[in-house]
Design an enzyme around this catalytic site. Structure first.
Site, PDB file in Angstrom:
ATOM      1  N   SER A   8       0.832  -1.189   0.000  1.00 43.30           N
ATOM      2  CA  SER A   8       0.000   0.000   0.000  1.00 43.30           C
ATOM      3  C   SER A   8       0.879   1.256   0.000  1.00 43.30           C
ATOM      4  O   SER A   8       1.667   1.456  -0.908  1.00 43.30           O
ATOM      5  CB  SER A   8      -0.945  -0.063   1.204  1.00 43.30           C
ATOM      6  OG  SER A   8      -1.913   0.932   1.150  1.00 43.30           O
ATOM      7  N   HIS A  46      -2.303  -1.190  -4.398  1.00 41.30           N
ATOM      8  CA  HIS A  46      -3.759  -1.167  -4.545  1.00 41.30           C
ATOM      9  C   HIS A  46      -4.221   0.280  -4.422  1.00 41.30           C
ATOM     10  O   HIS A  46      -3.429   1.175  -4.150  1.00 41.30           O
ATOM     11  CB  HIS A  46      -4.453  -2.088  -3.531  1.00 41.30           C
ATOM     12  CG  HIS A  46      -4.317  -1.658  -2.102  1.00 41.30           C
ATOM     13  ND1 HIS A  46      -4.908  -2.320  -1.067  1.00 41.30           N
ATOM     14  CD2 HIS A  46      -3.659  -0.630  -1.520  1.00 41.30           C
ATOM     15  CE1 HIS A  46      -4.623  -1.728   0.079  1.00 41.30           C
ATOM     16  NE2 HIS A  46      -3.868  -0.704  -0.186  1.00 41.30           N
TER      17      HIS A  46
END
Length: 195
Positions: A94, A119
């Site tokens: 992330s 993501h």
């Protein structure tokens, strides 16, 4: 790494954290939040002012965290004069992968067993009024565009590839992250010292 307000590394012999700071080694090894971001940024700014000719080496092992603090770390890495060599050990997921990507191009490294995950940013605000939720959704979309553009600029991948991959959790090995453009090198294991 101690947690708290940005700490200035003093030259006191024997203190391990300060020794690591003097060597310009940083260890963002936890979830990214305001406190950690402020500490890392403070240390990078101090090291920048202390000697602009010595590079900085953050060793990243982070499950991700808050978007705004992560972007502020990325921005600080772009602002400081010394090259920032990002090294992924363990997991850079992330916002951790965004910080990893922000290292000086050609100086982003992953250790052989490291994992990287990208993501799209998520929102944690669900219990507000409808109007507030719409404004939050618009802000999350702006942040997503900003992070997508960082990956496009730093990896060389086209916008449509990054956008599609950010729709879900995409995990990569060190060599896959190198092929993707998130890191430039994969460290090799030193087998000479093994028994």
């Amino acid at each position: 790494m101690p947690i708290g307000v940005p700490k200035v590394p003093f030259r006191i012999p024997g203190e391990e954290d300060n020794r690591l700071y003097r060597e310009r080694l940083l260890f963002p090894g936890q979830q990214v939040d305001d406190e950690i971001a402020n500490q890392l940024i403070g240390i990078m700014m101090y090291l920048n002012g202390e000697d602009e000719n010595k590079d900085i080496y953050p060793y990243i092992n982070s499950p991700g965290g808050a978007v705004i603090p992560g972007i502020s770390i990325y921005d600080a890495m772009q602002f400081v004069v010394p090259d920032v060599h990002t090294i992924c050990m363990g997991l850079a997921a992330s916002m951790g992968s965004s910080v990893l990507t922000g290292g000086e191009i050609t100086k982003r490294i992953a250790l052989p067993h490291a994992r990287v995950m990208i993501h799209q940013p998520a929102s944690s605000y669900y219990d507000g009024q409808a109007g507030e939720c719409i404004m939050e959704a618009e802000e999350v979309l702006k942040l997503r565009d900003s992070i997508t553009n960082v990956y496009v600029q730093r990896t060389g991948k086209p916008l449509w590839v990054i956008s599609g991959d950010m729709e879900r959790d995409v995990f990569m090995s060190a060599t896959e992250a190198q092929a993707y453009g998130i890191v430039d090198l994969v460290a090799v294991e030193n087998t000479e010292d093994l028994l």
